[in-house]
Scaffold this active site. Structure first.
Site, short mmCIF file in Angstrom:
data_model
loop_
_atom_site.label_atom_id
_atom_site.label_comp_id
_atom_site.label_asym_id
_atom_site.label_seq_id
_atom_site.Cartn_x
_atom_site.Cartn_y
_atom_site.Cartn_z
N GLN C 202 0.87 -1.17 0.00
CA GLN C 202 0.00 0.00 0.00
C GLN C 202 0.91 1.22 0.00
O GLN C 202 1.41 1.62 1.04
CB GLN C 202 -0.93 -0.04 1.21
CG GLN C 202 -1.75 -1.33 1.28
CD GLN C 202 -2.86 -1.40 0.24
OE1 GLN C 202 -3.70 -0.52 0.15
NE2 GLN C 202 -2.86 -2.45 -0.60
N GLY C 243 -11.70 2.71 4.66
CA GLY C 243 -10.78 1.87 3.89
C GLY C 243 -9.93 2.64 2.90
O GLY C 243 -10.08 3.85 2.71
N HIS C 244 -9.08 1.91 2.21
CA HIS C 244 -8.12 2.55 1.29
C HIS C 244 -8.82 3.14 0.07
O HIS C 244 -9.79 2.60 -0.44
CB HIS C 244 -7.02 1.60 0.85
CG HIS C 244 -7.43 0.26 0.35
ND1 HIS C 244 -6.53 -0.68 -0.06
CD2 HIS C 244 -8.64 -0.33 0.23
CE1 HIS C 244 -7.16 -1.76 -0.44
NE2 HIS C 244 -8.44 -1.59 -0.27
N ASN C 245 -8.30 4.27 -0.36
CA ASN C 245 -8.76 4.95 -1.58
C ASN C 245 -10.17 5.50 -1.47
O ASN C 245 -10.78 5.87 -2.48
CB ASN C 245 -8.67 4.01 -2.80
CG ASN C 245 -7.23 3.72 -3.16
OD1 ASN C 245 -6.63 2.82 -2.62
ND2 ASN C 245 -6.67 4.53 -4.04
#
Lengths: 348, 348, 348
Positions: C202, C243-245
């Site tokens: 990541q 969460g990511h993005n």
């Protein structure tokens, strides 16, 4: 950001894909479709982003075969499993940094702890009496390794991650910041005479096998007796709760905010969607998949896909959920049927 | 692992149970059914484990009366309340360790803090100005006690547990690793003219009465004004959220990942199953029990058992849930009724 | 507790309200209705507390107009937006304390970090290589700022709060204790040949714009590539997972234990009630409101109010939920209709 460049053909070889377009294009790194430039590689993996793909200035794009047809003139890296290709390429551009061995003078390491000289111990980390920290481990600032805990090779504890007394991590276990391994299980017996909840000392441990990853502020409790065990290669997301004496099989996936109550037993390769929950003592067979928000109150057979609360087979849930979305209308229709039937039959 | 041995008869006396088998059998500790050896005592408490019980090599087993009948030849410790007997026996084998008084040179204790000399302050723990730490307390590594906070006797703060400024713990309060007492409540007022959420300073405190336990990474917010209060002997599991100005009565049980919104009021002896939630300003009467995943949007009367979302009486929920599991079929049946009625009545 | 006194008229002017009663009454602070004394101001904002209002000994009470009518003889501060008036008055009595610049000798600040001299760095805080900490920032004990991270002016990191490498905070960002910005996103690709989940590094960052607040033990993951972004003035409660993005627009509100899966996109001014969840890649339009426990599996249009799981328009949900509460009875009614129809029609 990346350390070196690759040609598109080199990346395709590395990822097990094929090139459509210029194989000798030099690529210096990865970037999102929206911001990638002509020397960067992007990744197109979801129909939502078709427009971003069409407009992207990326030098090349990793895609699955189904997205490749409609993109003449683009440099593509086409892979049967685009996600796996993407993973391999990110890893090529961003190899795991090699942490330098160092024991910060601001860390606390008990004289009886055995810390491999190749480990890195950052400021304000704590290693208790008799603990063992294997080669290549990195303990971030404010990380905690309790008395007698054992860490295999190449474990990484993010800042503030905690492994309590006696707990055991295999090799390459990664704890994201604030994760807790080995907090007390939630065990009390009500003493009616005294009118109080009597704490049951939690004297077991928690074990995370090789290659387990535990998300930020996630918790895996120690067992009452014996052990709580997370199998090899299982990945656990942020804010997940795993209760005492739970067993999770290898290669399982527990998404964000999942909760597993005490003594539940999950087989190999189980997948739990976000916020799913499993009641205590329930069993989930190998390869079973539970949709997000599922609540498991019955055992789930191996290989099945379930959803809902109480959890039920996914197809049943889909049908019931479709009906539930029109429930008010169904209720109105039943009232109409009643009225018509009463007229027809001349009675209630 | 345990420090001493007991005979089976001694343990039965201590636990208020009776012996079936050899009363002078020497037992050196507790272990799970699957791994216990001939000098160890196991515990059989759930029908899931009947086979493990049958095959166990344990020297003796703690059981409830209903499990005792089918086990000739086994040494048993039979107790009317087997869970309570088990709790007492674990406590006998594993008395709480006496922490040595010590103030680690790597800890920070503000000169104006009053720390009892019998307290133990571990490395990288922080005690702020004017804070009071009572006798026998243990502050684990990286624990935090804010300015003016007060800890009664024998409190235990696990590694990284935090008690913010002005908050108050009674005696024997236990905070598992990473728990937070007294973070700011979530209070904002939207200022339409400025187009921003204006933070309402949270100037109250949080109070945890005697014998409260708070799980790993659980949070109890401070009040806007006044106090958030957790009653004596209440036990709170991991990753639970208790909002500002909430009152939880004594001897309640809040299981993992429960969420209590601001100003809710729970009576004495309330039980909330895992992931249950209570909306703001709702009231739950004494002794009420909410099943896992319940969502309380109406007040719950004392002593009742509710379930579901929106929460409803448990019996109603069971009936409705059974019907919901066959909802698609019910919908199909209504369509068939409509068709038949149309044929019969010669009209829609 | 408060530093100075105000007259009721002064407070009304400051809050944009009007006085009913004694304008020159001196008030020294705020307190709850139940405990406020004659020199204190209380706040009455919910019908639940009508009796507490009636019995309060408070010198004066902030109320909305609708509560003012039935209270002759009371000193009132009446405001059209009582919550906003309350917020302003709390802020007047409790101005944010000015933290003294200080770098605790027990903190770790990497020589290459740029820490503004006006910042306060408390014991056991860590500032990594190349990090930038702006003027007026306060890093609490055990706080963590990773390599290359950037904090704008006047950020506050509570004890144990963490900003990982490369992440960026705007001005006046507040992280409650234990909050984590920039833990790894949950990204793996299954490598069937190797039989393992391959971690996708990541390598993006997380960005929190100006005036964002993140609750205790809440988590905002870094992006796989690019960035996770929380818009200006958005407020996030305890134990929330982002969460990511993910992109969250400005001025949004995410209540306790909300979960937002990867790549979801929330517009400006979105409100998510407690424990609500958003599936990956879903989009929520500006100004949309999701009730507590909502589970978003379809995109939600701007400005709408949705509820339930799967989330649906709130009015539909209310009707369906009312019907669901009587589902068992509906099912019984359908069986009765079937029986009567069979009698009438002489056939099943």
């Amino acid at each position: 950001m990346a350390a070196r460049t690759f040609t598109l053909a080199e990346l395709a070889a590395l990822a097990g894909g094929t090139v459509q377009g210029d194989p000798v294009l030099q690529l210096s790194g990865l970037a999102p479709l929206e911001s990638a430039g002509p020397a960067e590689l992007a990744y197109f993996n979801h129909a939502n982003y078709a427009q971003a793909f069409a407009q992207s200035a990326a030098g090349a794009v990793i895609v699955a075969g189904r997205f490749a047809v409609a993109s003449p003139g683009r440099n593509l890296l086409i892979a049967a499993d685009a996600a796996l290709a993407f993973a391999r390429i990110v890893r090529a551009f961003h190899p795991a940094p090699q942490a330098l061995a160092e024991r910060a003078p601001q860390a606390f390491v008990h004289p009886s702890a055995e810390v491999d000289p190749s480990a890195r111990i950052e400021p304000f980390a704590y290693v208790g009496a008799g603990a063992r920290v294997g080669p290549g481990c990195v303990l971030g600032p404010n990380a905690f390794v309790g008395e007698g805990a054992q860490l295999g090779a190449d474990c990484r504890l993010g800042p503030g991650a905690k492994v309590l007394h006696g707990c055991v991590l295999g090799a390459r276990v990664s704890l994201q910041p604030g994760a807790v391994v080995g907090g007390d299980g939630f065990g009390y017996a009500f003493d009616a005479a005294a009118g109080e909840h009597l704490k049951i000392p939690q004297v077991g441990i928690a074990v995370l096998e090789d290659d387990v990853e535990l998300g930020a502020n996630a918790c895996v409790d120690r067992a009452t007796l014996g052990e709580t065990r997370i199998g090899r290669g299982t990945k656990i997301d942020n804010l997940v709760q795993v209760g005492h004496n739970v067993t999770v099989g290898p290669r399982s996936i527990l998404c964000g905010q999942v909760g597993i109550a005490g003594s539940a037993k999950l087989g190999e390769g189980v997948v739990l969607g976000g916020q799913a929950a499993v009641a205590d003592h329930r069993q989930i067979g190998a390869g079973a998949k539970l949709a997000g928000r599922s609540g498991v109150t019955f055992d789930v057979p191996a290989g099945e896909v379930w959803a809902g609360f109480p959890a039920q087979p996914h197809r049943t849930w889909l049908r019931n959920t479709a009906a539930a979305a029109e429930l008010a209308e169904l209720s109105a229709e039943v009232r109409r049927l009643r009225a018509e039937l009463s007229r027809l039959g001349g009675k209630k």
